[in-house]
Enzyme design. Structure first.
Site, PDB file in Angstrom:
ATOM      1  N   SER A 293       0.842  -1.188   0.000  1.00 23.64           N
ATOM      2  CA  SER A 293       0.000   0.000   0.000  1.00 23.64           C
ATOM      3  C   SER A 293       0.886   1.250   0.000  1.00 23.64           C
ATOM      4  O   SER A 293       1.722   1.410  -0.889  1.00 23.64           O
ATOM      5  CB  SER A 293      -0.942  -0.028   1.204  1.00 23.64           C
ATOM      6  OG  SER A 293      -1.965   0.914   1.077  1.00 23.64           O
TER       7      SER A 293
ATOM      8  N   ASP B 260      -8.575  -7.183  -4.289  1.00 23.61           N
ATOM      9  CA  ASP B 260      -8.251  -5.827  -3.831  1.00 23.61           C
ATOM     10  C   ASP B 260      -8.892  -4.806  -4.758  1.00 23.61           C
ATOM     11  O   ASP B 260      -8.397  -4.541  -5.851  1.00 23.61           O
ATOM     12  CB  ASP B 260      -6.731  -5.646  -3.799  1.00 23.61           C
ATOM     13  CG  ASP B 260      -6.301  -4.298  -3.224  1.00 23.61           C
ATOM     14  OD1 ASP B 260      -7.177  -3.470  -2.898  1.00 23.61           O
ATOM     15  OD2 ASP B 260      -5.083  -4.074  -3.106  1.00 23.61           O
TER      16      ASP B 260
ATOM     17  N   HIS C 100      -7.732  -5.697   0.165  1.00 19.50           N
ATOM     18  CA  HIS C 100      -6.494  -4.919   0.215  1.00 19.50           C
ATOM     19  C   HIS C 100      -5.589  -5.332   1.369  1.00 19.50           C
ATOM     20  O   HIS C 100      -4.360  -5.319   1.241  1.00 19.50           O
ATOM     21  CB  HIS C 100      -6.826  -3.428   0.328  1.00 19.50           C
ATOM     22  CG  HIS C 100      -5.624  -2.544   0.340  1.00 19.50           C
ATOM     23  ND1 HIS C 100      -4.714  -2.501  -0.698  1.00 19.50           N
ATOM     24  CD2 HIS C 100      -5.165  -1.668   1.287  1.00 19.50           C
ATOM     25  CE1 HIS C 100      -3.755  -1.640  -0.415  1.00 19.50           C
ATOM     26  NE2 HIS C 100      -3.999  -1.126   0.780  1.00 19.50           N
TER      27      HIS C 100
END
Length: 378
Positions: A159, A318, A351
């Site tokens: 991320s 995701d 995610h």
């Protein structure tokens, strides 16, 4: 550094650890302002070898911190990547020296809105200067030089941590051997910016916001909790939420929601305000939204300067950082003949998959690091 024998809670734990703080004279930001002094909170695991060529920097995501592995004294839960960091694990502390630091602009020990302004004797709060992903990386580079390390064996993160890893490869192309980018992108899409904007507006709309100059006794807690609730929805997948919550009623005597998923989100929001600062949430999400290495030909040109090997991991479920964004990075690397391995994992967790325990992911990370450590290709 670890200060005791490994804890039995997780096999292969690095044990009890402590967060340390390194202080530097200053850091000039990309916007021209200066942080004086610069403080960086960090933890290390393993031992730096004599050649100082076995160091791996792991970079955290939005709400993370320097505590990536092991246990703080009295804690029941380990650091955020403990499953992957430790003796015999993917990031094997018997082989590598792992460094994890808190980003500047955050609120977990590094310079940020909670830092004291030397001119006023009070916390900077919303007067703290804007911080970019590039600034975060430049601060990390000072920490790496503090250890006398010229070239990192790897930089890894998911991320926002993946953005930092990408920035490292571009800003310091000769300073890292491997780059691991997980569930990330070269720049935020309009949808990703929109999610963050809703969170920021929730904070700004809180009656206690006070232009960011709130007291700790009267914080914009409701706004920050709503921001976290919004963000947490994007971290999970539809499949995961359906399996975990469905249309079940809330647990306990909760009157403000009719569904289990609602009580879960309320809990996530309320617990978040006890460990995070509203100003830092705004600063860090803005750093995410303003980060841009471009897409298409622009990204290909930017990545033409990299000199390291890459592992890029995406997750089918995701929807916050969809796989196509990872594929864009991979395509640009391939055009530049940069050695890159790309894997899309069919993990149902959304995610957050990059953070969660996974034998498959552990094997992928382990094999990539081992192959490059031995001078081969993954």
């Amino acid at each position: 550094m670890p200060t005791s024998e490994p804890n039995d809670f997780f096999h292969g734990s690095v044990g009890i650890v402590q967060t340390q703080v390194a202080t530097f004279d200053s850091l000039t930001l990309e916007g021209g302002e200066t942080i004086t002094p610069l403080e960086i909170a960090y933890e290390t695991y393993g031992t730096l070898n004599q050649k100082k060529d076995n160091a791996i920097l792991v970079c955290h995501a939005l709400s993370g911190d320097a505590h990536a592995a092991g246990f703080h004294e009295g804690d029941k839960r380990p650091g955020w990547w403990d499953y992957y960091i430790g003796p015999g694990k993917a990031f094997d502390t018997n082989r590598y020296f792992i460094i994890s630091s808190n980003v500047i602009g955050g609120c977990k020990g590094s310079s940020g809105p909670l830092s004291t302004n030397g001119n006023t004797g009070k916390p900077f709060q919303s007067t703290f200067p804007f911080v970019s992903i590039g600034d975060m990386v430049n601060a990390q580079e000072k920490l790496i030089r503090h250890f006398g390390i010229h070239k990192l064996f790897a930089v890894a993160g998911g991320s926002m941590g993946g953005m930092q890893a990408l920035q490292w490869s571009v800003a310091y192309p000769d300073r890292l051997k491997n780059c691991i980018v997980m569930a990330s992108s070269s720049e935020h899409s309009a949808q990703q910016i929109a999610f963050n904007e809703v969170g920021r507006q929730a904070i700004l709309s809180d009656p206690n916001w006070n232009q960011g100059l709130y007291t700790q006794e009267k914080r914009p807690s409701k706004g920050l909790a709503l921001a976290r609730m919004m963000g947490h929805i994007t971290y999970l997948s539809d499949e995961m939420m359906r399996e975990k919550f469905g249309r079940k009623p809330p647990k306990g005597n909760i009157q403000s929601t009719d569904f289990a998923v609602g009580s879960y989100l309320i809990y996530q929001g309320e617990s978040f305000v006890d460990r995070f600062d509203a100003n830092s949430y705004i600063y860090v999400t803005k750093a995410l939204d303003h980060f841009s290495l471009g897409t298409g030909k622009e990204l290909t040109k930017v990545l033409s300067k990299v000199r390291c090997r890459f592992l890029v991991i995406a997750y089918t479920s995701d929807w916050l950082y969809p796989p196509y964004q990872s594929e864009e990075i991979v395509k640009s690397l391939e055009v530049n003949a940069v050695p890159v391995s790309f894997i899309e994992l069919n993990n149902p967790a959304g995610h957050d998959s990059f953070l969660l325990p996974s034998e498959e992911q552990d094997s992928i990370l382990r094999d990539f690091l081992s192959a490059t450590d031995e001078g081969g290709f993954f």
